[in-house]
Write a protein that holds these residues in place. Structure first.
Motif, PDB file in Angstrom:
ATOM      1  N   TRP B  39      -0.812  -1.150 -13.702  1.00  0.00           N
ATOM      2  CA  TRP B  39      -0.264   0.204 -13.600  1.00  0.00           C
ATOM      3  C   TRP B  39      -1.368   1.238 -13.407  1.00  0.00           C
ATOM      4  O   TRP B  39      -1.137   2.338 -12.943  1.00  0.00           O
ATOM      5  CB  TRP B  39       0.554   0.525 -14.859  1.00  0.00           C
ATOM      6  CG  TRP B  39      -0.247   0.506 -16.112  1.00  0.00           C
ATOM      7  CD1 TRP B  39      -0.487  -0.550 -16.926  1.00  0.00           C
ATOM      8  CD2 TRP B  39      -0.976   1.599 -16.674  1.00  0.00           C
ATOM      9  NE1 TRP B  39      -1.290  -0.184 -17.965  1.00  0.00           N
ATOM     10  CE2 TRP B  39      -1.606   1.128 -17.845  1.00  0.00           C
ATOM     11  CE3 TRP B  39      -1.137   2.945 -16.317  1.00  0.00           C
ATOM     12  CZ2 TRP B  39      -2.378   1.944 -18.653  1.00  0.00           C
ATOM     13  CZ3 TRP B  39      -1.920   3.750 -17.126  1.00  0.00           C
ATOM     14  CH2 TRP B  39      -2.524   3.249 -18.278  1.00  0.00           C
ATOM     15  N   VAL B  40      -2.597   0.892 -13.782  1.00  0.00           N
ATOM     16  CA  VAL B  40      -3.674   1.886 -13.721  1.00  0.00           C
ATOM     17  C   VAL B  40      -3.949   2.326 -12.288  1.00  0.00           C
ATOM     18  O   VAL B  40      -3.883   3.509 -11.983  1.00  0.00           O
ATOM     19  CB  VAL B  40      -4.940   1.335 -14.411  1.00  0.00           C
ATOM     20  CG1 VAL B  40      -6.104   2.298 -14.224  1.00  0.00           C
ATOM     21  CG2 VAL B  40      -4.684   1.121 -15.899  1.00  0.00           C
ATOM     22  N   PRO B  41      -4.229   1.383 -11.368  1.00  0.00           N
ATOM     23  CA  PRO B  41      -4.496   1.856 -10.003  1.00  0.00           C
ATOM     24  C   PRO B  41      -3.262   2.449  -9.342  1.00  0.00           C
ATOM     25  O   PRO B  41      -3.371   3.389  -8.558  1.00  0.00           O
ATOM     26  CB  PRO B  41      -4.974   0.599  -9.267  1.00  0.00           C
ATOM     27  CG  PRO B  41      -4.558  -0.542 -10.098  1.00  0.00           C
ATOM     28  CD  PRO B  41      -4.459  -0.062 -11.499  1.00  0.00           C
ATOM     29  N   ILE B  42      -2.083   1.926  -9.675  1.00  0.00           N
ATOM     30  CA  ILE B  42      -0.858   2.464  -9.060  1.00  0.00           C
ATOM     31  C   ILE B  42      -0.670   3.915  -9.509  1.00  0.00           C
ATOM     32  O   ILE B  42      -0.374   4.806  -8.704  1.00  0.00           O
ATOM     33  CB  ILE B  42       0.367   1.608  -9.459  1.00  0.00           C
ATOM     34  CG1 ILE B  42       0.258   0.223  -8.817  1.00  0.00           C
ATOM     35  CG2 ILE B  42       1.659   2.286  -9.048  1.00  0.00           C
ATOM     36  CD1 ILE B  42       1.287  -0.769  -9.291  1.00  0.00           C
ATOM     37  N   THR B  43      -0.839   4.148 -10.807  1.00  0.00           N
ATOM     38  CA  THR B  43      -0.674   5.498 -11.335  1.00  0.00           C
ATOM     39  C   THR B  43      -1.734   6.428 -10.771  1.00  0.00           C
ATOM     40  O   THR B  43      -1.437   7.575 -10.410  1.00  0.00           O
ATOM     41  CB  THR B  43      -0.762   5.478 -12.870  1.00  0.00           C
ATOM     42  OG1 THR B  43       0.133   4.505 -13.373  1.00  0.00           O
ATOM     43  CG2 THR B  43      -0.423   6.837 -13.453  1.00  0.00           C
ATOM     44  N   ALA B  44      -2.940   5.919 -10.683  1.00  0.00           N
ATOM     45  CA  ALA B  44      -4.024   6.753 -10.144  1.00  0.00           C
ATOM     46  C   ALA B  44      -3.717   7.136  -8.699  1.00  0.00           C
ATOM     47  O   ALA B  44      -3.914   8.285  -8.291  1.00  0.00           O
ATOM     48  CB  ALA B  44      -5.354   6.007 -10.240  1.00  0.00           C
ATOM     49  N   THR B  45      -3.222   6.177  -7.913  1.00  0.00           N
ATOM     50  CA  THR B  45      -2.890   6.464  -6.509  1.00  0.00           C
ATOM     51  C   THR B  45      -1.769   7.489  -6.424  1.00  0.00           C
ATOM     52  O   THR B  45      -1.806   8.422  -5.602  1.00  0.00           O
ATOM     53  CB  THR B  45      -2.460   5.170  -5.793  1.00  0.00           C
ATOM     54  OG1 THR B  45      -3.443   4.165  -6.022  1.00  0.00           O
ATOM     55  CG2 THR B  45      -2.304   5.402  -4.305  1.00  0.00           C
ATOM     56  N   ALA B  46      -0.755   7.305  -7.268  1.00  0.00           N
ATOM     57  CA  ALA B  46       0.383   8.238  -7.247  1.00  0.00           C
ATOM     58  C   ALA B  46      -0.069   9.639  -7.617  1.00  0.00           C
ATOM     59  O   ALA B  46       0.321  10.630  -6.992  1.00  0.00           O
ATOM     60  CB  ALA B  46       1.464   7.750  -8.216  1.00  0.00           C
TER      61      ALA B  46
END
Lengths: 180, 133
Positions: B39-46
């Protein structure tokens, strides 16, 4: 390649890469040392199993972010110390601790474990905490001066000085060569 | 090292963890909720995408920088503008005088106002000092 043939750092690296079997190998490799240390650090060694379990559960999370600034066992040792301290703080030293252990109903291995842990604790309890730590790591766990210093977060000279003082406090019972 | 310490050390190093410890650790891990860090990179991208959209929206709301500055109006055009607007005449004095202001209310006498009771007990002389509070 057999996981047991890997060095500690390689094993941890394997685990970090996602090899779940590597963690099983880590537990297998360090469980005795963690258990022994917990037996001595705890006020009541019968909880060494619970503490050891908690140490490895934390290791499962913590080793994922391990940066290899210290040896894996050094890190595990500190976790063990912390968990033991938390456990000791939570539990009031009970009157049971003063009573002799009832060995009759225990298996031989447990008798041996608890009695030995009690004797080691009796020996080192006369020492201040830092000297106690250095005696356990350097003498009983047979870590090198360098490894002991890393585990304790101090310099090698400090380890030698603490060992010398511990020797004096134990009235010369420790081997002088351990200070070299 | 004395013999008794040496013996104690040997005994200590023979202590082994109970065989069921590994099983206990596995059971403990199985109970823990599966945690992934995906979830970390996904959240960062979002979050980055939202930030970019927000900045872009702000930029669009502001008036776009003109490529070319608008032409300055000529003096003739300004003069024409002034002619188009009717000049406002200032009102005359008679017009001002004819506007009637409302009458001021009668000034109340001091005797007709009852001094309010002080809510704070123990303050002596407050009412006497400032009866209009």
């Amino acid at each position: 390649m057999n996981l047991d043939e890997l060095s500690d750092a390689e094993l941890v690296q394997r685990f970090k890469s996602g090899d779940s079997l590597a963690f099983d190998a880590i537990v297998r490799r360090f469980q005795d040392r963690v258990f022994r240390l917990a037996s001595v650090w705890l006020h009541d060694s019968q909880h060494a199993g619970d503490v050891s379990q908690e140490v490895f559960l934390r290791a499962f999370k913590g080793l994922r972010g391990f940066r290899f600034r210290a040896a894996p066992f050094t890190w595990l040792y500190r976790v063990t110390r912390n968990v033991c301290n938390e456990f000791n703080r939570r539990r009031v030293p009970e009157a049971l601790e003063q009573e002799p252990i009832d060995y009759e109903n225990l298996p031989d291995a447990q008798v041996f474990h608890r009695e030995t842990a009690r004797q080691v604790r009796e020996l080192v309890d006369v020492l201040p905490e830092r000297q106690r730590e250095v005696v356990l790591l350097r003498i009983f766990e047979e870590l090198s001066v360098k490894e002991t210093a890393r585990a304790m977060g101090c310099r090698e000279g400090t380890v030698k000085a603490l060992l010398h003082k511990a020797n004096q406090n134990l009235r010369g019972k420790l081997d002088n060569s351990g200070m070299a | 090292m004395t013999d008794d310490i040496e013996q104690l050390k040997q005994n200590y190093r023979r202590i082994e963890a109970p065989p069921e410890l590994r099983a206990r650790v596995r059971a403990g891990l199985a109970k823990q909720p599966a945690r992934t860090h995906r979830w970390v990179p996904i959240t960062a991208t979002a979050l980055a995408a939202v930030a970019v959209l927000f900045v872009a929206q702000l930029g669009m709301q502001q008036s776009p920088a003109p490529d070319k500055l608008p032409d300055k109006p000529s003096l003739t055009a300004l003069a024409r503008l002034m002619q188009d607007k009717p000049a406002l005449r200032s009102p005359s004095m008679s017009q001002l005088k004819s506007v009637k202001a409302p009458k001021m209310p009668r000034k109340p006498s001091l005797r007709s106002i009852e001094p309010p009771q002080s809510r704070i007990e123990g303050i002596i002389g407050l009412e006497e000092e400032n009866p209009h509070v």
